[in-house]
Design a protein around this motif. Structure first.
Motif, mmCIF file in Angstrom:
data_model
loop_
_atom_site.group_PDB
_atom_site.id
_atom_site.type_symbol
_atom_site.label_atom_id
_atom_site.label_comp_id
_atom_site.label_asym_id
_atom_site.label_seq_id
_atom_site.Cartn_x
_atom_site.Cartn_y
_atom_site.Cartn_z
ATOM 1 N N LEU A 122 0.463 -1.134 0.483
ATOM 2 C CA LEU A 122 -0.313 0.318 -0.231
ATOM 3 C C LEU A 122 0.577 1.353 -0.277
ATOM 4 C CD1 LEU A 122 -2.907 0.929 0.592
ATOM 5 C CD2 LEU A 122 -2.585 1.681 2.490
ATOM 6 N N LEU A 123 0.972 2.228 -0.866
ATOM 7 C CA LEU A 123 1.180 3.714 -0.958
ATOM 8 C C LEU A 123 -0.068 4.578 -0.817
ATOM 9 C CD1 LEU A 123 3.395 5.345 -0.825
ATOM 10 C CD2 LEU A 123 3.520 5.673 -3.298
ATOM 11 N N SER A 124 -0.108 5.572 0.004
ATOM 12 C CA SER A 124 -1.465 6.292 0.583
ATOM 13 C C SER A 124 -0.692 7.733 0.629
ATOM 14 C CB SER A 124 -2.120 5.677 1.204
ATOM 15 O OG SER A 124 -3.197 6.201 1.531
ATOM 16 N N VAL A 125 -1.732 8.508 0.098
ATOM 17 C CA VAL A 125 -1.062 10.287 0.524
ATOM 18 C C VAL A 125 -2.240 10.628 0.932
ATOM 19 C CG1 VAL A 125 -1.557 11.981 -0.604
ATOM 20 C CG2 VAL A 125 -0.430 9.994 -2.082
ATOM 21 N N PHE A 126 -2.348 11.481 2.482
ATOM 22 C CA PHE A 126 -2.926 12.111 3.178
ATOM 23 C C PHE A 126 -3.040 13.372 2.402
ATOM 24 C CE2 PHE A 126 -3.579 14.338 7.481
ATOM 25 C CZ PHE A 126 -4.242 13.336 7.609
ATOM 26 N N GLN A 127 -4.604 12.917 2.127
ATOM 27 C CA GLN A 127 -5.204 14.121 1.528
ATOM 28 C C GLN A 127 -6.395 14.326 2.188
ATOM 29 O OE1 GLN A 127 -4.255 16.489 -0.622
ATOM 30 N NE2 GLN A 127 -3.191 15.594 -2.045
ATOM 31 N N ASN A 128 -6.354 14.784 3.711
ATOM 32 C CA ASN A 128 -7.587 14.654 5.145
ATOM 33 C C ASN A 128 -8.276 16.208 4.160
ATOM 34 O OD1 ASN A 128 -4.813 16.947 5.288
ATOM 35 N ND2 ASN A 128 -6.520 17.947 6.422
ATOM 36 N N ARG A 129 -8.127 16.702 3.652
ATOM 37 C CA ARG A 129 -9.195 17.663 3.254
ATOM 38 C C ARG A 129 -10.077 17.400 2.877
ATOM 39 N NH1 ARG A 129 -8.822 21.824 7.003
ATOM 40 N NH2 ARG A 129 -6.525 22.658 7.063
ATOM 41 N N ARG A 130 -9.965 15.892 1.420
ATOM 42 C CA ARG A 130 -11.499 15.281 1.203
ATOM 43 C C ARG A 130 -12.393 15.014 2.177
ATOM 44 N NH1 ARG A 130 -9.393 10.551 -3.570
ATOM 45 N NH2 ARG A 130 -7.675 11.970 -4.252
ATOM 46 N N VAL A 304 -27.907 25.516 4.412
ATOM 47 C CA VAL A 304 -27.950 23.594 4.438
ATOM 48 C C VAL A 304 -26.583 22.832 5.836
ATOM 49 C CG1 VAL A 304 -27.032 21.887 2.536
ATOM 50 C CG2 VAL A 304 -27.662 24.408 1.873
ATOM 51 N N PRO A 305 -27.122 22.484 6.552
ATOM 52 C CA PRO A 305 -27.241 21.803 7.365
ATOM 53 C C PRO A 305 -25.601 21.233 6.748
ATOM 54 C CG PRO A 305 -28.799 20.885 8.041
ATOM 55 C CD PRO A 305 -29.306 21.733 6.357
ATOM 56 N N THR A 306 -24.640 21.673 7.715
ATOM 57 C CA THR A 306 -22.904 20.980 7.335
ATOM 58 C C THR A 306 -22.543 19.304 7.131
ATOM 59 O OG1 THR A 306 -22.929 23.343 7.557
ATOM 60 C CG2 THR A 306 -20.751 21.441 7.150
ATOM 61 N N LEU A 307 -22.878 18.796 6.885
ATOM 62 C CA LEU A 307 -22.121 17.074 7.462
ATOM 63 C C LEU A 307 -20.617 17.642 8.230
ATOM 64 C CD1 LEU A 307 -22.761 15.260 4.349
ATOM 65 C CD2 LEU A 307 -24.284 15.638 6.114
ATOM 66 N N PRO A 308 -21.159 16.790 9.408
ATOM 67 C CA PRO A 308 -19.528 16.543 10.422
ATOM 68 C C PRO A 308 -18.289 16.472 9.129
ATOM 69 C CG PRO A 308 -21.853 15.452 11.396
ATOM 70 C CD PRO A 308 -21.740 16.108 10.125
ATOM 71 N N GLY A 309 -17.317 17.107 9.553
ATOM 72 C CA GLY A 309 -16.087 16.505 9.363
ATOM 73 C C GLY A 309 -15.765 15.638 9.987
ATOM 74 N N ASP A 310 -14.875 14.610 9.163
ATOM 75 C CA ASP A 310 -14.500 13.728 9.262
ATOM 76 C C ASP A 310 -12.574 13.092 9.428
ATOM 77 O OD1 ASP A 310 -14.444 11.072 10.386
ATOM 78 O OD2 ASP A 310 -15.874 10.340 8.772
ATOM 79 N N TYR A 311 -12.134 13.466 9.771
ATOM 80 C CA TYR A 311 -10.069 13.374 9.316
ATOM 81 C C TYR A 311 -9.798 11.847 9.492
ATOM 82 C CZ TYR A 311 -9.238 18.241 8.093
ATOM 83 O OH TYR A 311 -8.998 19.683 7.658
ATOM 84 N N PRO A 312 -10.888 11.409 10.892
ATOM 85 C CA PRO A 312 -10.798 9.966 11.040
ATOM 86 C C PRO A 312 -10.965 9.123 10.282
ATOM 87 C CG PRO A 312 -11.553 10.907 12.921
ATOM 88 C CD PRO A 312 -11.421 11.640 12.145
ATOM 89 N N ALA A 313 -11.995 9.261 8.870
ATOM 90 C CA ALA A 313 -12.533 8.136 8.438
ATOM 91 C C ALA A 313 -11.063 7.490 7.399
ATOM 92 C CB ALA A 313 -13.564 9.029 7.861
ATOM 93 N N TYR A 314 -9.849 8.492 7.088
ATOM 94 C CA TYR A 314 -9.174 8.793 6.178
ATOM 95 C C TYR A 314 -8.156 6.978 6.765
ATOM 96 C CZ TYR A 314 -4.350 8.498 3.512
ATOM 97 O OH TYR A 314 -2.873 8.236 3.668
ATOM 98 N N TYR A 315 -7.964 7.044 8.817
ATOM 99 C CA TYR A 315 -6.827 6.657 8.357
ATOM 100 C C TYR A 315 -7.823 4.990 8.831
ATOM 101 C CZ TYR A 315 -2.629 8.317 9.476
ATOM 102 O OH TYR A 315 -1.248 8.646 9.251
#
Length: 357
Positions: A122-130, A304-315
């Motif tokens: 695996l080679l993954s890139v940390f693009q947390n702003r997604r 428009v209700p803003t969906l919660p951000g979810d940086y933990p979803a990346y890892y």
């Protein structure tokens, strides 16, 4: 039975390592922060205070020498070290996460991707702003057709920092891969490509505004996507009055959103995912608005209700990919496509031309 946690070695404990990667790794079920690599005694002390059970190492080679004790290496060191450290980790047989930008050039990113494929790693890139709250919300609106056909995407990542801070991020040495184009630009370009597909033309303007600054601190990038959407992307450290984070115009309606996702500020302040019930949520006063023919600043449109951000979803996705139960959340080839755009933007600004990809 619960699977044994995957052991993670983290290289670098500056801003990226201490604020983003270490807390997110530690908060991810199925991952365990095993070792932090930093040569700074102060940062070693900080890491041990925050994670009492973590092992410490002064050099990355110490990780590679005991590769059989680890399941993943995260490269969160300065940009110029990303390619050599990721290469060494892959050659040691270790899967790798690399902070953005994965490399200084698209060619280097593709070489890393080829090496990972050759080794079956695996080679993954940390693009947390997604996983920013506004990006998740906009993605949902576009998927639902709430805006109709998207025509124009305006994205701003602006700050007011009239005095340079110094350090490698603001160095004029090309080897450091500093400047906003490759820093914040990596985020806004990646988001535009994810939302609207590949770019066919790139135009850019880069400026050095602040006295004593050595590299770009005020940059504009215009993309024409193969889909027909036009993206106007702004990254700046010299913005005295901040514009909307997103303004997206479509055939049916537009969406305007001010303010940044709250997760970075929360992480900087010591909050951790899993310890607060409303992680990634923002106050209703910051919700974006959707509508047509009116200004959101004068009450036009509908909140428009803003969906919660979810940086933990990346890892969480990285852990799933390592266990073979999910895809790589951000591939090196996706990062290479963004680097194609950043390289074209640099050429466009230098030569005052529009670059065709």
């Amino acid at each position: 039975m619960t699977a044994t946690p995957l052991r993670v070695g983290l290289i670098g404990y500056g801003l990226a390592g201490s604020v983003f990667h270490a807390p997110l790794i530690a908060a991810t079920e199925g991952l365990a922060l095993d070792t932090v690599v930093t040569s700074s005694p102060e940062r070693q002390q900080q890491a041990r205070a925050e994670f009492p059970d973590v092992r410490l190492a002064a050099r990355a080679e110490e990780l590679f020498d005991r590769a059989d004790e680890l399941d993943l290496v995260v490269v969160a060191s300065p940009n110029k070290t990303h390619v050599p450290l990721a290469t060494a980790a892959l050659e040691a047989g270790l899967p790798v996460v690399v902070d953005k930008p994965v490399a200084g050039t698209a060619a280097e990113a593709r070489e890393l991707a080829a090496l990972a494929d050759e080794r079956g790693l695996l080679l993954s890139v940390f693009q947390n702003r997604r996983w920013d709250n506004d990006f998740l919300t906009l993605s949902h609106l576009l998927a639902d057709g709430a805006l109709g056909d998207a025509w124009r995407f305006e994205s701003r990542f602006e700050r007011w920092r009239p005095q340079p801070k110094g350090g490698w991020r603001e160095s004029g040495d090309p080897a450091e891969i500093g400047g906003l184009l490759y820093d914040l630009g990596s985020h806004v370009v990646d988001q535009a490509l994810v939302l609207f597909g590949p770019a066919t033309e790139v135009y850019a303007e880069t400026d050095i505004r602040r006295p004593g600054a050595e590299t770009d601190d005020d940059t504009f990038i215009a993309l024409t996507h193969a889909s027909g959407v036009r993206s106007h992307l702004y990254v700046s450290a010299t913005t005295a009055q901040l514009g909307p984070r997103f303004r997206v115009l479509g055939s049916r309606a537009g969406y305007v959103k001010y303010g940044l996702d709250p997760q970075e500020a929360a992480l900087r302040e010591g909050s951790r995912p899993g310890t607060v019930a409303d992680w990634g949520a923002e106050d209703q006063s910051l919700w974006g608005r959707i509508g047509s023919g009116e200004s959101p600043l004068s009450g036009g449109g509908t909140p428009v209700p803003t969906l919660p951000g979810d940086y933990p979803a990346y890892y969480a996705a990285v852990a799933a990919a390592l266990r073979g139960t999910g895809p790589n959340p951000v591939t090196a080839l996706e990062a290479a496509a963004a680097l194609d755009v950043l390289e074209a933007a640099r050429r466009s600004a230098r030569d005052k031309v529009t670059v065709t990809l």
